[in-house]
Design an enzyme around this catalytic site. Structure first.
Site, PDB file in Angstrom:
ATOM      1  N   THR A 137       0.881  -1.171   0.000  1.00 11.57           N
ATOM      2  CA  THR A 137       0.000   0.000   0.000  1.00 11.57           C
ATOM      3  C   THR A 137       0.918   1.220   0.000  1.00 11.57           C
ATOM      4  O   THR A 137       1.990   1.194   0.610  1.00 11.57           O
ATOM      5  CB  THR A 137      -0.911   0.046   1.235  1.00 11.57           C
ATOM      6  OG1 THR A 137      -0.089   0.065   2.387  1.00 11.57           O
ATOM      7  CG2 THR A 137      -1.834  -1.146   1.282  1.00 11.57           C
ATOM      8  N   TRP A 150     -19.804  14.752  12.443  1.00 10.98           N
ATOM      9  CA  TRP A 150     -18.850  14.541  11.352  1.00 10.98           C
ATOM     10  C   TRP A 150     -19.274  15.259  10.076  1.00 10.98           C
ATOM     11  O   TRP A 150     -20.446  15.242   9.701  1.00 10.98           O
ATOM     12  CB  TRP A 150     -18.724  13.025  11.052  1.00 10.98           C
ATOM     13  CG  TRP A 150     -18.024  12.248  12.110  1.00 10.98           C
ATOM     14  CD1 TRP A 150     -17.667  12.693  13.354  1.00 10.98           C
ATOM     15  CD2 TRP A 150     -17.592  10.889  12.027  1.00 10.98           C
ATOM     16  NE1 TRP A 150     -17.043  11.689  14.047  1.00 10.98           N
ATOM     17  CE2 TRP A 150     -16.987  10.564  13.260  1.00 10.98           C
ATOM     18  CE3 TRP A 150     -17.649   9.915  11.043  1.00 10.98           C
ATOM     19  CZ2 TRP A 150     -16.445   9.317  13.531  1.00 10.98           C
ATOM     20  CZ3 TRP A 150     -17.117   8.662  11.298  1.00 10.98           C
ATOM     21  CH2 TRP A 150     -16.513   8.370  12.539  1.00 10.98           C
ATOM     22  N   GLU A 158      -5.696  -4.020  -0.577  1.00  8.32           N
ATOM     23  CA  GLU A 158      -5.963  -5.177   0.288  1.00  8.32           C
ATOM     24  C   GLU A 158      -7.135  -6.018  -0.209  1.00  8.32           C
ATOM     25  O   GLU A 158      -7.395  -7.100   0.324  1.00  8.32           O
ATOM     26  CB  GLU A 158      -6.285  -4.692   1.717  1.00  8.32           C
ATOM     27  CG  GLU A 158      -5.122  -4.049   2.443  1.00  8.32           C
ATOM     28  CD  GLU A 158      -4.990  -2.552   2.176  1.00  8.32           C
ATOM     29  OE1 GLU A 158      -5.427  -2.086   1.106  1.00  8.32           O
ATOM     30  OE2 GLU A 158      -4.445  -1.852   3.039  1.00  8.32           O
ATOM     31  N   LYS A 182     -14.341  16.639  12.375  1.00  7.92           N
ATOM     32  CA  LYS A 182     -15.221  16.522  13.538  1.00  7.92           C
ATOM     33  C   LYS A 182     -15.516  17.918  14.068  1.00  7.92           C
ATOM     34  O   LYS A 182     -14.664  18.554  14.661  1.00  7.92           O
ATOM     35  CB  LYS A 182     -14.575  15.635  14.595  1.00  7.92           C
ATOM     36  CG  LYS A 182     -14.556  14.196  14.099  1.00  7.92           C
ATOM     37  CD  LYS A 182     -13.724  13.271  14.936  1.00  7.92           C
ATOM     38  CE  LYS A 182     -13.666  11.918  14.232  1.00  7.92           C
ATOM     39  NZ  LYS A 182     -12.351  11.308  14.217  1.00  7.92           N
TER      40      LYS A 182
HETATM   41  P1  ADP Z   1      -3.138   3.651  -1.124  1.00  5.94           P
HETATM   42  O1  ADP Z   1      -3.702   3.969   0.243  1.00  5.94           O
HETATM   43  O2  ADP Z   1      -1.852   2.945  -1.096  1.00  5.94           O
HETATM   44  O3  ADP Z   1      -3.266   4.748  -2.135  1.00  5.94           O
HETATM   45  P2  ADP Z   1      -5.152   2.015  -2.445  1.00  5.94           P
HETATM   46  O4  ADP Z   1      -4.895   2.300  -3.864  1.00  5.94           O
HETATM   47  O5  ADP Z   1      -5.336   0.651  -1.994  1.00  5.94           O
HETATM   48  O6  ADP Z   1      -3.977   2.496  -1.604  1.00  5.94           O
HETATM   49  O7  ADP Z   1      -6.295   2.957  -1.980  1.00  5.94           O
HETATM   50  C1  ADP Z   1      -7.480   2.522  -1.423  1.00  5.94           C
HETATM   51  C2  ADP Z   1      -8.265   3.687  -0.914  1.00  5.94           C
HETATM   52  O8  ADP Z   1      -8.610   4.584  -1.965  1.00  5.94           O
HETATM   53  C3  ADP Z   1      -9.598   3.287  -0.328  1.00  5.94           C
HETATM   54  O9  ADP Z   1      -9.469   2.809   0.970  1.00  5.94           O
HETATM   55  C4  ADP Z   1     -10.366   4.591  -0.421  1.00  5.94           C
HETATM   56  O10 ADP Z   1     -10.068   5.459   0.645  1.00  5.94           O
HETATM   57  C5  ADP Z   1      -9.854   5.205  -1.688  1.00  5.94           C
HETATM   58  N1  ADP Z   1     -10.779   4.950  -2.792  1.00  5.94           N
HETATM   59  C6  ADP Z   1     -10.686   4.019  -3.750  1.00  5.94           C
HETATM   60  N2  ADP Z   1     -11.714   4.122  -4.617  1.00  5.94           N
HETATM   61  C7  ADP Z   1     -12.493   5.136  -4.180  1.00  5.94           C
HETATM   62  C8  ADP Z   1     -13.711   5.727  -4.638  1.00  5.94           C
HETATM   63  N3  ADP Z   1     -14.332   5.312  -5.732  1.00  5.94           N
HETATM   64  N4  ADP Z   1     -14.209   6.747  -3.909  1.00  5.94           N
HETATM   65  C9  ADP Z   1     -13.587   7.195  -2.805  1.00  5.94           C
HETATM   66  N5  ADP Z   1     -12.443   6.694  -2.340  1.00  5.94           N
HETATM   67  C10 ADP Z   1     -11.893   5.680  -3.016  1.00  5.94           C
END
Ligand code: ADP
Length: 542
Positions: free
Chosen positions: A185, A444, A330, A439
Site C-alpha cells: 500500500t 462529522w 488489500e 469533527k
Molecule cells: P493507497 O492507500 O496505497 O493509495 P489504495 O490504492 O489501496 O492504496 O487505496 C485505497 C483507498 O482509496 C480506499 O481505501 C479509499 O479510501 C480510496 N478509494 C478508492 N476508490 C475510491 C472511490 N471510488 N471513492 C472514494 N475513495 C476511493
C-alpha cells in the site's frame, strides 16, 4: 459426505493457457517505451511467458522468491508477470512514484532477488541498488539495441535474456493458496504494508470482476488499463482480460491527455479504467481540441471519489457510461461497483448522477458492513456513516510479516480505514477516510461530499477540504481550490454554489486558493501534506 468433483487448483497461469488456446489471436497492443506501437497476441504472450519462467529458473529463482517489476503497462510487463507466477515465484510491483528511499525500504522488506525494470526507471534503480543487497540481477525491459550504458554490474537487456531460454516449459503445479503477487500500500495510510495475493484469490477475483454487474468484460472488448499494473494489483485487469479474451491496449508511459486520447481513438478502445486525475487531464484535452470518443463505451473510475461533474461530462458530452468503483490494494482490489440494479435502472437526470456518485454495491465474494466505533452495525439508511469493514476470499487476512494486525479482527473483518454509509438497496457511499473526516462540535462532516460539490463550479479545476483547528468547534472545514486556467472565481461565488446542497453547518468557514494540490503516488489528494501546508492557517476572526 464429500462432493465428487475434481480438485482443480485455481492457478493464475491457467488463465493464460485458456487465453492462448481460445483467444490466441486477440491482440495485446502497447505503446512501447522505445516509442513505436507494438502488437502481439495472447498466443505469443503465453509462449514468451514460459520462456521467462524457464529463464528465471536458470537464474536460480525458485518457488516463493520475490521478483520485482518497476514498469509501465506493456506486453513485456504482462509476460514477466505470468512468467514469474507460472514458476511459483511472486511478482512484486514497485511504484516508481514513491521516494527512492521508500522503494529501497520496500524492496528490502520483500527481499526482492531479481528486478524487471523499464528504461524510464533505470536511474531510480541505479541510485538505490547498493541499498538492496538481495537484488542479484536487473533485467531491463528493452532489446539489446536500446540497452543503455549502466553502472549496474548485473544488468541485462530483456530480449537478449529471454532468448537464452526456449518455451519448452511446463508450468509448475502447486497448491492454489501459494503466493502469486505482492503489492505494498502506498502509504496514504501510514507505513507501506505488504499485501500478498494468492493464485486462488487472483483467479476468484478475476471471475468476480468479469461479471456483468462488475466490469462486464467480454472477448468483444478492447480494454485499456490506464491504471498501472503497479497500482493495487492493476485492478485485476491482467487476469480479467485474458480470462474472458478481451484485447488489451497498454498505454505505456503516455499518461497525459493527448497520448491517452490518441491511443483511445487509434486503437478503438471500448473500455478503459483509471483514477479521476487521469480523466481530468483527458477531459481538459478533449475540450481544448474539440475531440470525440466514438468507440469508447465505458470508463471505470476509482481509486478516489469520482466527482459527479466528471460523470456528467463523460455521459452527456461524450456518450460514455461511467462505472464508479471502489476498492483497495488489500481487496485485490475491487470492492464495490456502481452499476444500476432494477431499483435504480429508470433514474434519469440529476437523480441518476447522484446515484452514480456512490461507490456502489459489492459482488458475491465481498462481504461488507458499516459499524460504529463499538462494532455495532449501522442501519442501511443512506445517512448513518461509520467504519467500513470487509471480508472475503480476495481480501487480505494479514499484511506481510504481520504488520498492521490491528486492522483485522477475530472474525476476519478487515477495517478499511474508510468511512461510509449504505442505502436501503445496499449501495455504499464513501464519505471519507477515517483520518480525514472533520469533527465539528462532535458531529462529522464529509470532506469528499464538499469536494464533489465544489468541483462542479465551472471555474474550479480541483478542490480539497481539510479540517482546521477551531476554538469553539474543535475543527471546521477549509476549502482549498485550484482555479481553472484563465478563471478568477470569488470565495463567495464558490460558497454560494455549494450552499443549497448541504446542511448549513457543513459550509466551509473559508476558501483558500492555491496553484497546486499535492497528490500521492497513486493519484489521491495528499491531505497530510496539505494539512502541513496550512498548519499555521487560522480562520478569520479566530
Ligand atoms: P493507497 O492507500 O496505497 O493509495 P489504495 O490504492 O489501496 O492504496 O487505496 C485505497 C483507498 O482509496 C480506499 O481505501 C479509499 O479510501 C480510496 N478509494 C478508492 N476508490 C475510491 C472511490 N471510488 N471513492 C472514494 N475513495 C476511493
Amino acid at each position: 459426505m464429500r462432493g465428487l468433483m475434481q480438485e482443480w487448483p485455481l492457478l493464475c497461469h491457467k488463465i493464460m493457457d485458456h487465453a492462448a488456446l481460445y483467444h490466441g489471436d486477440r491482440e495485446v497492443i502497447s505503446r512501447s517505451i522505445e516509442g513505436p506501437m507494438h502488437r502481439t497476441n495472447y498466443r505469443n504472450i503465453h509462449e514468451r511467458a514460459r520462456q521467462v519462467a524457464k529463464r528465471l529458473e536458470k537464474d536460480g529463482i525458485t518457488m516463493g522468491d520475490r521478483v520485482a517489476t518497476m514498469a509501465w503497462n506493456t506486453w513485456r510487463h504482462l509476460e514477466a508477470w505470468y512468467g514469474i507466477l507460472g514458476m511459483g515465484a511472486v511478482y512484486h510491483t514497485l511504484n516508481p512514484r514513491l521516494f527512492p528511499d521508500q522503494i529501497a525500504w520496500i524492496m528490502n522488506d520483500a527481499t526482492d532477488k531479481l528486478l524487471f525494470v523499464d528504461l524510464t526507471f533505470l536511474p531510480i534503480i541505479e541510485a538505490i541498488a547498493d541499498k538492496v543487497p538481495s537484488l542479484a540481477k536487473v533485467v531491463v525491459l528493452t532489446d539489446a539495441a536500446h540497452m543503455p550504458q549502466t553502472k549496474l554490474a548485473n544488468a541485462v537487456a530483456y530480449e537478449y535474456w529471454i532468448n537464452e531460454a526456449d518455451a519448452d516449459y511446463a508450468w509448475r503445479e502447486f497448491d492454489e493458496g501459494t503466493a502469486a503477487g505482492m503489492c505494498y500500500t502506498s502509504g496514504t495510510t501510514g507505513d507501506p504494508k505488504g499485501v500478498v495475493y494468492s493464485h486462488r484469490s487472483n483467479v476468484l477475483h478475476a471471475m468476480t470482476g468479469a461479471q456483468p454487474d462488475m466490469l462486464n468484460l467480454s472477448s468483444n472488448d478492447r480494454m485499456m488499463p490506464v491504471v498501472p499494473l503497479f497500482h493495487a494489483n492493476g485492478w485485476s485487469t491482467a487476469f480479467v482480460c485474458p480470462m474472458v479474451g478481451a484485447s488489451m491496449i497498454m498505454p505505456g508511459a503516455g499518461m497525459d491527455g493527448a497520448s491517452i486520447y490518441q491511443i483511445l481513438t487509434e486503437e478503438r478502445v471500448t473500455m478503459t479504467a483509471a483514477v479521476p486525475t487521469v480523466w481530468l487531464m483527458l477531459l481538459e484535452h478533449l475540450a481544448k481540441v474539440g475531440g470525440s470518443l466514438p468507440d469508447l463505451q465505458r470508463v471505470v473510475i476509482g481509486g478516489a471519489a469520482c466527482p459527479p461533474a466528471m460523470i456528467k461530462t463523460f455521459q452527456e458530452t461524450y456518450g460514455v457510461e461511467v462505472i464508479h468503483a471502489w476498492g483497495m490494494t488489500e481487496m485485490s482490489p475491487l470492492g464495490t461497483v456502481c452499476t444500476l440494479k432494477p431499483e435504480y435502472k429508470n433514474l434519469t437526470g440529476q437523480a441518476r448522477l447522484d446515484l452514480q456518485a456512490k461507490q456502489g454495491h459489492p459482488p458475491f465474494t465481498v462481504e461488507m458492513k458499516v459499524t460504529d466505533d463499538e462494532n455495532n452495525p449501522l442501519p442501511w439508511d443512506a445517512k448513518s456513516f461509520g467504519r467500513l469493514k470487509v471480508r472475503g476470499p480476495a481480501v487480505s487476512s494479514a499484511y506481510y510479516k504481520g504488520h498492521g494486525a490491528e486492522q483485522f479482527d477475530a472474525e476476519n473483518w478487515f477495517d478499511t480505514g474508510d468511512v461510509a454509509h449504505v442505502d436501503e438497496h445496499g449501495y455504499m457511499q464513501i464519505t471519507d477516510r477515517a483520518k480525514d473526516v472533520i469533527k465539528s462540535g462532535g458531529e462529522w462532516i464529509s470532506t469528499i461530499e464538499l469536494e464533489n460539490l465544489a468541483v462542479g463550479h465551472p471555474e474550479v479545476a480541483e478542490a480539497a477540504v481539510i479540517g482546521i483547528a477551531h476554538p469553539k468547534w474543535d475543527e471546521r472545514p477549509l476549502l482549498v481550490i485550484v482555479r481553472r486556467q484563465g478563471c478568477d472565481p470569488s470565495k463567495e461565488s464558490i460558497l454560494d454554489f455549494i450552499r443549497d446542497d448541504i446542511a448549513k453547518w457543513w459550509l466551509p468557514d473559508d476558501v483558500a486558493f492555491v496553484d497546486d494540490i499535492p497528490h500521492t503516488a497513486t493519484g489521491k489528494i495528499q491531505k497530510t501534506t496539505l494539512r502541513k501546508q496550512f498548519s499555521d492557517y487560522k480562520f478569520p476572526g479566530t
